[in-house]
Scaffold this active site. Structure first.
Site, PDB file in Angstrom:
ATOM      1  N   GLU A 123      43.361  44.112  39.032  1.00  0.00           N
ATOM      2  CA  GLU A 123      42.411  43.008  38.873  1.00  0.00           C
ATOM      3  C   GLU A 123      41.061  43.529  38.405  1.00  0.00           C
ATOM      4  O   GLU A 123      40.615  44.596  38.820  1.00  0.00           O
ATOM      5  CB  GLU A 123      42.158  42.294  40.212  1.00  0.00           C
ATOM      6  N   GLU A 170      45.444  43.044  48.987  1.00  0.00           N
ATOM      7  CA  GLU A 170      44.237  43.692  49.515  1.00  0.00           C
ATOM      8  C   GLU A 170      44.255  43.828  51.036  1.00  0.00           C
ATOM      9  O   GLU A 170      43.401  43.270  51.731  1.00  0.00           O
ATOM     10  CB  GLU A 170      42.991  42.941  49.048  1.00  0.00           C
TER      11      GLU A 170
HETATM   12  C1  GLA Z   1      40.453  39.954  45.116  1.00  0.00           C
HETATM   13  C2  GLA Z   1      41.703  39.153  45.322  1.00  0.00           C
HETATM   14  C3  GLA Z   1      41.815  37.961  44.434  1.00  0.00           C
HETATM   15  C4  GLA Z   1      40.470  37.304  44.237  1.00  0.00           C
HETATM   16  C5  GLA Z   1      39.495  38.300  43.702  1.00  0.00           C
HETATM   17  C6  GLA Z   1      38.154  37.686  43.430  1.00  0.00           C
HETATM   18  O1  GLA Z   1      40.642  41.088  44.373  1.00  0.00           O
HETATM   19  O2  GLA Z   1      42.878  39.912  45.262  1.00  0.00           O
HETATM   20  O3  GLA Z   1      42.700  37.067  45.061  1.00  0.00           O
HETATM   21  O4  GLA Z   1      40.029  36.806  45.450  1.00  0.00           O
HETATM   22  O5  GLA Z   1      39.326  39.306  44.654  1.00  0.00           O
HETATM   23  O6  GLA Z   1      37.236  38.634  42.992  1.00  0.00           O
END
Ligand code: GLA
Length: 650
Positions: free
Chosen positions: A285, A127
């Site tokens: 995710e 991210e």
């Molecule tokens: C992000 C991160 C993860 C985690 C999630 C929690 O997408 O990549 O490591 O922190 O958020 O929602």
């Protein structure tokens, strides 16, 4: 615990795992020490279980020793405070030590695991985002500027520096735009939009350089395995269009800010799919149940995780993963939802729903893989326009890019039409309709390319605050909407903006009345026909919405901040003309989407986002992919709340 986890992964048909995303402190516990024993065990075990692995380089957070030994790796914030070790996404993108060591750990991971056939993808960083304002970044900014502008005269002209005595006579005089320099009241309030805009571009590019460093390091020993990083949908700080070419495939994390807008998620999916010309992406995710980072973290209702997973697939996802597999025991994500909770049970609702989805996808096999969206409608999305609009002083801080874009997308989504959300540089030849909401900045040859769309019979829709500035954020020295004026057949000399409490009704051609708020451009037709007029204030009776015949098509100009009903009216006029309405345009909560497989098979997805059952006739004959049963055209379909229907369309 691993024994138990793998048993449960099998039970849930979890065939792909992303691992090692924040592993740097484990893989390099000290400057000269690399220790892959933990990652070895994880990778060997997963590979032994025939699991697909998406292996991360682990550099989304740096180790404490690194920050201690080289304080330059930490970031300096907008206020000018040099941070100390802590949190994640914490590395200065311009730090030579960070760049060298992150690439080195990536190189070693690539070299070590290159020969594992189970590794189907590499995951770089995590991210990417945020910003840094340290001296190294300021120096990096100056280097970036030297490449962009041939000389200081060009830079001074682009930034309009005669204003407020800003003429730069030496590159070294240029500072990073922050609270200490050009800004007040935060990152959106700047004295020089040109400087801030270039810094946003530079920062996005600087982080891209970090990604490219690591990708190149991986490539030394693994030339073929695709490389990705997880994006975040509509995330303002990073211009994903500038990044996309460097990823082998797009992946993104879907954590919607609320659970009330499936259209917003659909927009984000379409944006992500549009980054690489419609290539399928991964949903890297999503939470199976709840997030932890909000003040209030609601639980996904029964069926919603499945519905949203299918929504991702309906919009182009070829993989659906979860964060997280097993709940963290400690730290700030211990209450974040997980496939497997702290107690390791399989008899929970969440685990059951994940398993049911796994079984469903297992039965489906590869039926969806590689399928494309056959969209005839494009919605233009432009980070430069987003930035320029929201860092502008005037006309109104209340006009927000995402909100306006979403309202136009929502209208398309409710009509059930497939949309490609694309960059302004995309090839527009394949679209009948191009919608360009708040296209504030008009770059390159976009105006003539939009004219081409209309000339050959297509429709182009744009709105207030479009066509205002060039790529340097300087106003066009011509009538508003600048180079779009010819296509739109209008001219705007004045605009009124008001707070949300002021509503000016707009009467639409055909008699309907809708509300307009926030922005009211006084549109003077110059060839265009009037499609909507203001009903109040001194400009009552004048044009708010127009349509201009151009070639054999149309240019629509929406000068007012119409409510959703008004936006939908405009969009439906356009879709009707091109016969592009979806199968159930009067059922806004019933989402429909189409993907076409590489073999040319058309797949229809119906998703019920409402709290009630919906009964509809099947729009075509085919096979129900979830039950294997034949579907007749017109056969009654009962879609319960959160139900998903996927069928071939023969
Ligand atoms: C992000 C991160 C993860 C985690 C999630 C929690 O997408 O990549 O490591 O922190 O958020 O929602």
């Amino acid at each position: 615990m691993w024994e138990q986890d793998y048993r449960l992964f099998d039970a849930a048909r979890i065939d792909t795992v992303t691992v090692g995303v924040f592993s740097w402190a484990l893989t390099q516990p000290a400057p000269e020490v690399y220790d892959f024993s933990m990652l070895d065990r994880i990778v060997q075990r997963a590979a032994g279980e025939r699991r697909n692995i998406c292996l991360a380089t682990g550099t989304g957070a740096h180790p404490a020793w690194l920050a201690r030994a080289f304080p330059e790796v930490t970031r300096t914030d907008f206020e000018g405070r040099r941070h100390r070790f802590g949190q994640r996404h914490n590395s200065c993108p311009s730090s030579p030590v960070f760049r060298q060591l992150s690439a080195e750990v990536a190189r070693r991971i690539g070299e070590r695991y290159a020969d594992y056939p189970s590794i189907i993808a590499w995951h770089v960083g995590n991210e990417y985002g945020g910003a840094c304002y340290c001296d190294l970044c300021a120096a990096g900014f100056r280097d970036w500027l030297r490449k962009r502008y041939a000389n200081l005269d060009e830079l001074n002209a682009a930034w309009y520096t005669t204003f407020w005595s800003h003429t730069f006579t030496d590159w070294d005089q240029i500072e990073a735009p922050s609270a200490l320099t050009e800004h007040w009241r935060g990152p959106d309030h700047t004295a020089f939009q040109g400087i801030t805009l270039d810094y946003l571009r530079f920062m996005s590019d600087a982080m891209l350089t970090n990604f490219i460093d690591e990708k190149a390091a991986l490539r030394q020993s693994t030339p073929d395995t695709p490389v990705t990083t997880n994006f975040m949908g509509m995330y303002r700080p990073i211009d994903y269009h500038r990044w996309a070419a460097h990823l082998d495939f797009v992946s993104w994390d879907n954590y919607p800010p609320d659970d009330r807008s499936p259209a917003r998620m659909a927009l984000a999916h379409d944006l992500m799919r549009g980054l690489k010309d419609g290539q399928p992406f991964w949903l890297m995710e999503q939470t199976p149940s709840y997030t932890a980072s909000r003040d209030v973290n609601p639980l996904k209702r029964p069926g919603v995780m499945r519905l949203w997973s299918w929504q991702a697939m309906a919009h182009g996802a070829d993989a659906v993963l979860f964060f997280q597999m097993r709940a963290s025991r400690g730290a700030c994500e211990k209450y974040h939802g997980a496939v497997i909770g702290h107690a390791g049970r399989s008899d929970t609702r969440v685990f059951r729903e994940v398993s049911q989805l796994g079984a469903e996808l297992d039965r489906l096999g590869g039926a969806l893989l590689g399928a494309r969206t056959p969209a005839r409608v494009a919605l233009l999305f432009d980070w430069d326009s987003w930035w320029a609009l929201e860092i502008s002083d005037g006309p109104s801080r209340l006009v927000r890019y995402q909100q306006v874009v979403l309202s136009y997308y929502q209208a398309l989504w409710e009509a059930g039409v497939d949309v490609d959300v694309v960059a302004v540089t995309a090839d527009l030849a394949r679209y009948d309709v191009v919608v360009a909401p708040v296209l504030h900045m008009l770059k390159g040859d976009l105006a003539p390319r939009l004219e081409e769309v209309a000339k050959r019979g297509g429709s182009v829709v744009t709105t207030f605050l479009s066509g205002r500035v060039d790529e340097n954020d300087n106003a066009f020295l011509m009538d508003v909407p600048g180079p779009l004026g010819r296509l739109m057949g209008v001219r705007v000399d004045e605009w009124d903006v008001r707070g949300p409490e002021v509503v000016n009704p707009v009467r639409l051609r055909g008699g309907g009345k809708v509300a307009a708020q926030l922005v009211f451009e006084l549109v003077q037709p110059d060839g265009a026909e009037v499609m909507g007029t203001y009903q109040a204030d001194f400009y009552a009776g004048t044009a708010a919405v127009t349509r201009n015949a151009f070639g054999s098509g149309h240019g629509w100009y929406v000068g007012a901040g119409l409510d959703q009903a008004g936006v939908s009216w405009v969009i439906r006029q356009v879709l009707d003309r091109h016969e592009l309405m979806g199968p159930y345009p009067d059922l806004p909560d019933l989402e429909s989407a189409v993907r076409v497989t590489p073999e040319g098979e058309r797949l229809l997805f119906l998703l019920n986002h409402s709290a009630d059952a919906i009964d509809v006739p099947a729009p075509g004959a085919g096979v129900d992919l979830l039950t294997g049963r034949p579907v007749e055209r017109g056969q009654p379909l009962r879609l319960k709340p959160s139900a998903v229907h996927v069928q071939t369309m023969s």
